[in-house]
Structure formats: C-alpha cells, structure tokens
Design a protein around this motif. Structure first.
Motif, PDB file in Angstrom:
ATOM      1  N   ILE A 194       0.827  -1.215   0.000  1.00  0.00           N
ATOM      2  CA  ILE A 194       0.000   0.000   0.000  1.00  0.00           C
ATOM      3  C   ILE A 194       0.855   1.257   0.000  1.00  0.00           C
ATOM      4  CG2 ILE A 194      -1.843  -1.219   1.225  1.00  0.00           C
ATOM      5  CD1 ILE A 194      -1.042   0.305   3.739  1.00  0.00           C
ATOM      6  N   GLY A 195       2.167   1.098   0.180  1.00  0.00           N
ATOM      7  CA  GLY A 195       3.056   2.253   0.156  1.00  0.00           C
ATOM      8  C   GLY A 195       3.487   2.667   1.547  1.00  0.00           C
ATOM      9  N   ASP A 196       4.694   3.182   1.634  1.00  0.00           N
ATOM     10  CA  ASP A 196       5.258   3.535   2.940  1.00  0.00           C
ATOM     11  C   ASP A 196       4.531   4.718   3.583  1.00  0.00           C
ATOM     12  OD1 ASP A 196       7.133   1.528   2.601  1.00  0.00           O
ATOM     13  OD2 ASP A 196       8.514   2.856   1.532  1.00  0.00           O
ATOM     14  N   VAL A 197       4.078   5.677   2.768  1.00  0.00           N
ATOM     15  CA  VAL A 197       3.357   6.832   3.313  1.00  0.00           C
ATOM     16  C   VAL A 197       2.053   6.378   3.963  1.00  0.00           C
ATOM     17  CG1 VAL A 197       2.204   8.990   2.763  1.00  0.00           C
ATOM     18  CG2 VAL A 197       4.386   8.434   1.662  1.00  0.00           C
ATOM     19  N   ALA A 198       1.308   5.534   3.267  1.00  0.00           N
ATOM     20  CA  ALA A 198       0.050   5.024   3.817  1.00  0.00           C
ATOM     21  C   ALA A 198       0.303   4.178   5.062  1.00  0.00           C
ATOM     22  CB  ALA A 198      -0.687   4.198   2.763  1.00  0.00           C
ATOM     23  N   LEU A 199       1.375   3.394   5.026  1.00  0.00           N
ATOM     24  CA  LEU A 199       1.719   2.539   6.172  1.00  0.00           C
ATOM     25  C   LEU A 199       2.038   3.396   7.398  1.00  0.00           C
ATOM     26  CD1 LEU A 199       1.943  -0.536   6.568  1.00  0.00           C
ATOM     27  CD2 LEU A 199       4.419  -0.288   6.256  1.00  0.00           C
ATOM     28  N   LEU A 200       2.809   4.464   7.195  1.00  0.00           N
ATOM     29  CA  LEU A 200       3.152   5.360   8.307  1.00  0.00           C
ATOM     30  C   LEU A 200       1.904   6.081   8.824  1.00  0.00           C
ATOM     31  CD1 LEU A 200       5.177   6.804  10.127  1.00  0.00           C
ATOM     32  CD2 LEU A 200       5.574   8.438   8.256  1.00  0.00           C
ATOM     33  N   ALA A 201       1.056   6.540   7.914  1.00  0.00           N
ATOM     34  CA  ALA A 201      -0.152   7.258   8.327  1.00  0.00           C
ATOM     35  C   ALA A 201      -1.069   6.358   9.151  1.00  0.00           C
ATOM     36  CB  ALA A 201      -0.893   7.783   7.098  1.00  0.00           C
ATOM     37  N   ILE A 202      -1.229   5.115   8.707  1.00  0.00           N
ATOM     38  CA  ILE A 202      -2.089   4.182   9.439  1.00  0.00           C
ATOM     39  C   ILE A 202      -1.507   3.881  10.809  1.00  0.00           C
ATOM     40  CG2 ILE A 202      -2.925   1.797   9.463  1.00  0.00           C
ATOM     41  CD1 ILE A 202      -3.167   2.012   6.403  1.00  0.00           C
ATOM     42  N   ALA A 203      -0.189   3.662  10.874  1.00  0.00           N
ATOM     43  CA  ALA A 203       0.457   3.353  12.153  1.00  0.00           C
ATOM     44  C   ALA A 203       0.301   4.516  13.135  1.00  0.00           C
ATOM     45  CB  ALA A 203       1.936   3.030  11.939  1.00  0.00           C
ATOM     46  N   LEU A 204       0.565   5.732  12.674  1.00  0.00           N
ATOM     47  CA  LEU A 204       0.452   6.900  13.552  1.00  0.00           C
ATOM     48  C   LEU A 204      -0.999   7.152  13.960  1.00  0.00           C
ATOM     49  CD1 LEU A 204       2.980   9.375  11.878  1.00  0.00           C
ATOM     50  CD2 LEU A 204       3.309   7.979  13.931  1.00  0.00           C
ATOM     51  N   LEU A 205      -1.925   6.940  13.016  1.00  0.00           N
ATOM     52  CA  LEU A 205      -3.342   7.129  13.330  1.00  0.00           C
ATOM     53  C   LEU A 205      -3.788   6.146  14.406  1.00  0.00           C
ATOM     54  CD1 LEU A 205      -6.094   8.455  12.721  1.00  0.00           C
ATOM     55  CD2 LEU A 205      -6.429   6.713  10.938  1.00  0.00           C
ATOM     56  N   TYR A 206      -3.418   4.874  14.248  1.00  0.00           N
ATOM     57  CA  TYR A 206      -3.784   3.863  15.233  1.00  0.00           C
ATOM     58  C   TYR A 206      -3.142   4.169  16.587  1.00  0.00           C
ATOM     59  CZ  TYR A 206      -6.190   0.473  12.248  1.00  0.00           C
ATOM     60  OH  TYR A 206      -7.108  -0.159  11.442  1.00  0.00           O
ATOM     61  N   MET A 207      -1.877   4.568  16.567  1.00  0.00           N
ATOM     62  CA  MET A 207      -1.194   4.874  17.824  1.00  0.00           C
ATOM     63  C   MET A 207      -1.874   6.034  18.541  1.00  0.00           C
ATOM     64  SD  MET A 207       2.833   4.468  16.736  1.00  0.00           S
ATOM     65  CE  MET A 207       3.444   4.940  18.365  1.00  0.00           C
ATOM     66  N   GLY A 208      -2.238   7.064  17.778  1.00  0.00           N
ATOM     67  CA  GLY A 208      -2.906   8.216  18.371  1.00  0.00           C
ATOM     68  C   GLY A 208      -4.278   7.868  18.926  1.00  0.00           C
ATOM     69  N   LEU A 209      -5.045   7.119  18.154  1.00  0.00           N
ATOM     70  CA  LEU A 209      -6.386   6.751  18.599  1.00  0.00           C
ATOM     71  C   LEU A 209      -6.348   5.860  19.836  1.00  0.00           C
ATOM     72  CD1 LEU A 209      -8.237   6.054  15.208  1.00  0.00           C
ATOM     73  CD2 LEU A 209      -8.633   7.939  16.810  1.00  0.00           C
ATOM     74  N   PHE A 210      -5.456   4.883  19.824  1.00  0.00           N
ATOM     75  CA  PHE A 210      -5.360   3.973  20.978  1.00  0.00           C
ATOM     76  C   PHE A 210      -4.875   4.726  22.217  1.00  0.00           C
ATOM     77  CE2 PHE A 210      -4.727   0.306  17.846  1.00  0.00           C
ATOM     78  CZ  PHE A 210      -6.050  -0.087  17.956  1.00  0.00           C
ATOM     79  N   THR A 211      -3.946   5.654  22.027  1.00  0.00           N
ATOM     80  CA  THR A 211      -3.445   6.408  23.175  1.00  0.00           C
ATOM     81  C   THR A 211      -4.523   7.310  23.760  1.00  0.00           C
ATOM     82  OG1 THR A 211      -1.187   6.383  22.280  1.00  0.00           O
ATOM     83  CG2 THR A 211      -1.691   8.035  23.960  1.00  0.00           C
ATOM     84  N   LEU A 212      -5.199   8.066  22.908  1.00  0.00           N
ATOM     85  CA  LEU A 212      -6.238   8.981  23.388  1.00  0.00           C
ATOM     86  C   LEU A 212      -7.406   8.222  24.022  1.00  0.00           C
ATOM     87  CD1 LEU A 212      -6.320  11.574  20.453  1.00  0.00           C
ATOM     88  CD2 LEU A 212      -5.338  11.868  22.732  1.00  0.00           C
ATOM     89  N   THR A 213      -7.789   7.111  23.398  1.00  0.00           N
ATOM     90  CA  THR A 213      -8.877   6.316  23.974  1.00  0.00           C
ATOM     91  C   THR A 213      -8.454   5.705  25.306  1.00  0.00           C
ATOM     92  OG1 THR A 213      -9.625   5.781  21.733  1.00  0.00           O
ATOM     93  CG2 THR A 213     -10.504   4.453  23.531  1.00  0.00           C
ATOM     94  N   GLY A 214      -7.204   5.252  25.365  1.00  0.00           N
ATOM     95  CA  GLY A 214      -6.700   4.687  26.607  1.00  0.00           C
ATOM     96  C   GLY A 214      -6.692   5.713  27.735  1.00  0.00           C
ATOM     97  N   ILE A 215      -6.248   6.924  27.437  1.00  0.00           N
ATOM     98  CA  ILE A 215      -6.246   7.987  28.459  1.00  0.00           C
ATOM     99  C   ILE A 215      -7.667   8.316  28.894  1.00  0.00           C
ATOM    100  CG2 ILE A 215      -5.712  10.419  28.847  1.00  0.00           C
ATOM    101  CD1 ILE A 215      -3.289  10.074  27.015  1.00  0.00           C
ATOM    102  N   SER A 216      -8.591   8.367  27.933  1.00  0.00           N
ATOM    103  CA  SER A 216      -9.983   8.660  28.260  1.00  0.00           C
ATOM    104  C   SER A 216     -10.574   7.583  29.173  1.00  0.00           C
ATOM    105  CB  SER A 216     -10.807   8.758  26.974  1.00  0.00           C
ATOM    106  OG  SER A 216     -12.171   8.934  27.267  1.00  0.00           O
ATOM    107  N   LEU A 217     -10.324   6.317  28.857  1.00  0.00           N
ATOM    108  CA  LEU A 217     -10.832   5.228  29.700  1.00  0.00           C
ATOM    109  C   LEU A 217     -10.181   5.253  31.076  1.00  0.00           C
ATOM    110  CD1 LEU A 217     -10.915   2.314  27.092  1.00  0.00           C
ATOM    111  CD2 LEU A 217     -12.870   3.520  28.057  1.00  0.00           C
ATOM    112  N   TRP A 218      -8.898   5.570  31.102  1.00  0.00           N
ATOM    113  CA  TRP A 218      -8.169   5.629  32.378  1.00  0.00           C
ATOM    114  C   TRP A 218      -8.794   6.677  33.301  1.00  0.00           C
ATOM    115  CZ3 TRP A 218      -3.919   2.604  33.815  1.00  0.00           C
ATOM    116  CH2 TRP A 218      -3.266   2.987  34.976  1.00  0.00           C
ATOM    117  N   LYS A 219      -9.105   7.843  32.747  1.00  0.00           N
ATOM    118  CA  LYS A 219      -9.703   8.911  33.549  1.00  0.00           C
ATOM    119  C   LYS A 219     -11.110   8.565  34.012  1.00  0.00           C
ATOM    120  CE  LYS A 219      -7.030  12.678  31.484  1.00  0.00           C
ATOM    121  NZ  LYS A 219      -7.084  13.929  30.676  1.00  0.00           N
TER     122      LYS A 219
END
Length: 346
Positions: free
Chosen positions: A70-95
């Motif tokens: 799918i290309g390195d740009v798409a791969l990086l975007a998906i990885a960063l998007l998932y990392m951001g979403l999981f982190t923000l959701t994790g912080i929200s659940l933690w609070k």
C-alpha cells in the motif's frame, strides 16, 4: 483462614476509630457483592487482555505482505493514526476509572511503534536491510542488526506511555523489544548470522538479566510492574535453557535442579509464575526418565499420568501452605539478603 463478620462488627470498628463514619457501609456493600458480579468482572479482564493481544497480533507478526504494497506513506499514516487513537482512547478510559482497558490500549499503541519506525526508515532511505528483508513481519521472525532502531524506539515509547498510563502490561512490549534487541546486538557483535545454539545462550542470559531487573523493581510501587518482567524473563530464560542440548545425563540432571530452584524462588517471592515454569521443567525431566526406563512399555502412559497428578497435587499443596512455606524459607535466610527481597504480595 476465613473470617466472618457482620454490620455490627464494622460499626464497632467505626466506634473504635479504625474506620471513618460511612466507610463501614461502603465496605459492607463491597464485600456483599454477589459472586456472579465478581466472576463477570474477572471474565471482563480476560476479554480485555484477549482483545488487546488480538490487535497486537493483527498489527504485528500477522501483518501480511499485502500491507507492504500500500506504500510507505500510507503505512506510516495508518500506524500513527492507530497509535494516536489507541493512546487517546486509553487515556480517556483511564480517567473514567476503566484502568485495565485503558492501560491495555496504551500497550497496544506501544506495540505499533516498530511499524511506524519501519515506515519512516523506508521513507527516509535509512532502511539497512534492503528488499531481502523488506516485510514488516520479518521483524518477528529473523535476527538482523537493522531492526535496532525499531527496538530502541519501542522501549522509549513504552517509557513515555508509562508516564501517561502507569499500567504494568505496558512493560510487556518493552520486554519483547529488549529481547529482540539482545539478539540483534549479538548478531552485530558476531558480524555474521549466529547459530541457534548461540541464540539460545543469548536468550538464557537476557532472561536472567531481565529477572534480576524485575526483582529490583518488585515491591517498589503499588502497581505490580514486576509481574510482566518476570513473565518475559522466564520465557526467555526457561525457553533458552529448555531448548539446549545438554548432551549428557549430568546436564539433564542439572536442568532438573535449576527448575527445582525456580520452584524454590516461587516460594521465596510468592510468585506462582516461577512455580509454573519450574514444575513444567521438572515434569519434563521426569517424563524423560520415564521414557528411558519404561520405553515401549504399557506402563509409560500410566507413569506420565502419575507425574501429571503429582504436579497438580504439588500445586494444591503449595496453594494451601504458601504462607507457612514462604515464612519458613525466609526465616532461614540471613538478614543481609532479606533486605534485598521485595515485600510479599497477596
């Protein structure tokens, strides 16, 4: 020993100043929870961990070659998007006091760090392994010095995540990255791919170092950060030890003694993990002896069954008498050594 008390006992505790007014009712409500509620709560824990492991597997060693196309740009975007979403959701659940699912999502975000670094290296031309090792899932299968940046970044991401979400399971992807790093650094030191025998030795020594490091952090905080360090350390140490070819009966006997030592450590630290791995090792050695003595005999499956029953009986005996065993063993150790042992956990 089971204790029985009622609301009047708690009221007397309030009168004696042991509990604050109102705490007796809250404590009584907590203790009177129905068994079904507690069981479902434990079942929810299993679901949380299973779901997190599924995500880690899907975005890790199960990532197919199609994703590489799918290309390195798409791969990086998906990885960063998932990392951001999981982190923000994790912080929200933690609070919201949902610390277990929140912390697990933080661990999932950390586990995606190698994928993001992989894409960055390919985009910037810093990828050292070329097309011969160009698939991301090779990271989980092959020892290569070129993976080093991905492993260092994972450890750093884990340390940062622990500051946001101090959840013990986040130690696990960090421990795995360190284990991979020990292999890759050894490959760089040797200058060429090294044998499976050398890999087993590296795994053994790394596991031992990780166990010692976990011992140093054990009991230093309210949360049990040492558990996953012990688990990863035992996997590396016991796995490397068990896969070695002893080459002699003495070597196999020493293997059994080491596993008996692990069982002793389980009693000393009151850590069942050591008992599980030690019992597996001893059972394996006894099974080997049984196969040698009862080879091609009708008694062989019977002997193995008896060994299995013995291991179960050993577990029951340990569970019933663990406090007495731990106290007896610790009373025989010098005070200078006891100072370095962690406080016991229930």
């Amino acid at each position: 020993m089971s204790l029985k008390f009622d609301a009047q006992d708690l009221a007397r505790a309030v009168s004696a100043g042991i509990l604050q007014p109102g705490q007796d009712q809250r404590l009584l409500e907590f203790l009177c929870q129905q068994p079904e509620t507690r069981a479902s709560f434990q079942l929810a824990h299993i679901a949380y961990y299973f779901g997190a492991l599924l995500i880690m597997g899907a975005m890790g060693w199960l990532l197919t070659e199609a994703w590489m196309k799918i290309g390195d740009v798409a791969l990086l975007a998906i990885a960063l998007l998932y990392m951001g979403l999981f982190t923000l959701t994790g912080i929200s659940l933690w609070k919201r006091d949902l610390q277990i699912p929140g912390g697990l999502l933080g661990a999932v975000a950390v586990s995606l760090t190698p994928l993001a670094v992989f894409a960055i290296q390919r985009l910037t031309g810093l990828w050292l392994l070329g097309d011969s090792q160009g698939d991301y899932n090779d990271y989980y299968r092959y020892v290569q010095g070129g993976w080093l940046a991905m492993e260092i970044a994972t450890v750093i991401a884990g340390l940062l995540m622990l500051r946001l979400l101090p959840f013990p399971f986040i130690v696990m992807p960090m421990a795995v990255a360190l284990w991979f790093m020990s292999m890759d650094l050894t490959e760089l030191a040797y200058g060429s791919p090294f044998s499976w025998e050398q890999r087993r030795w590296v795994s053994l020594w790394f596991g031992l170092v990780l166990l010692l490091a976990s011992l140093l952090v054990d009991g230093r905080s309210r949360r049990d950060f040492a558990f996953w360090g012990y688990f990863a350390g035992l996997l590396a140490f016991w796995g490397g030890l068990s896969l070695m070819d002893s080459g002699s009966e003495w070597g196999k006997a020493i293997y059994c003694l080491i596993n008996l030592g692990l069982m002793g450590i389980a009693v000393l630290l009151r850590r069942p993990l050591f008992m599980v791995f030690g019992a597996l090792g001893v059972a394996g050695y006894l099974g080997y002896l049984a196969s040698e003595v009862f080879e091609d005999s009708l008694l062989f499956p019977i002997v193995l069954t008896l060994i299995g029953l013995g291991v179960i009986a050993l577990g029951i005996a340990y569970q019933k008498r663990r406090d007495q065993l731990t106290g007896s063993l610790r009373s025989r150790l010098p005070e200078s050594l006891l100072e370095y042992l962690p406080a016991l956990r229930r």
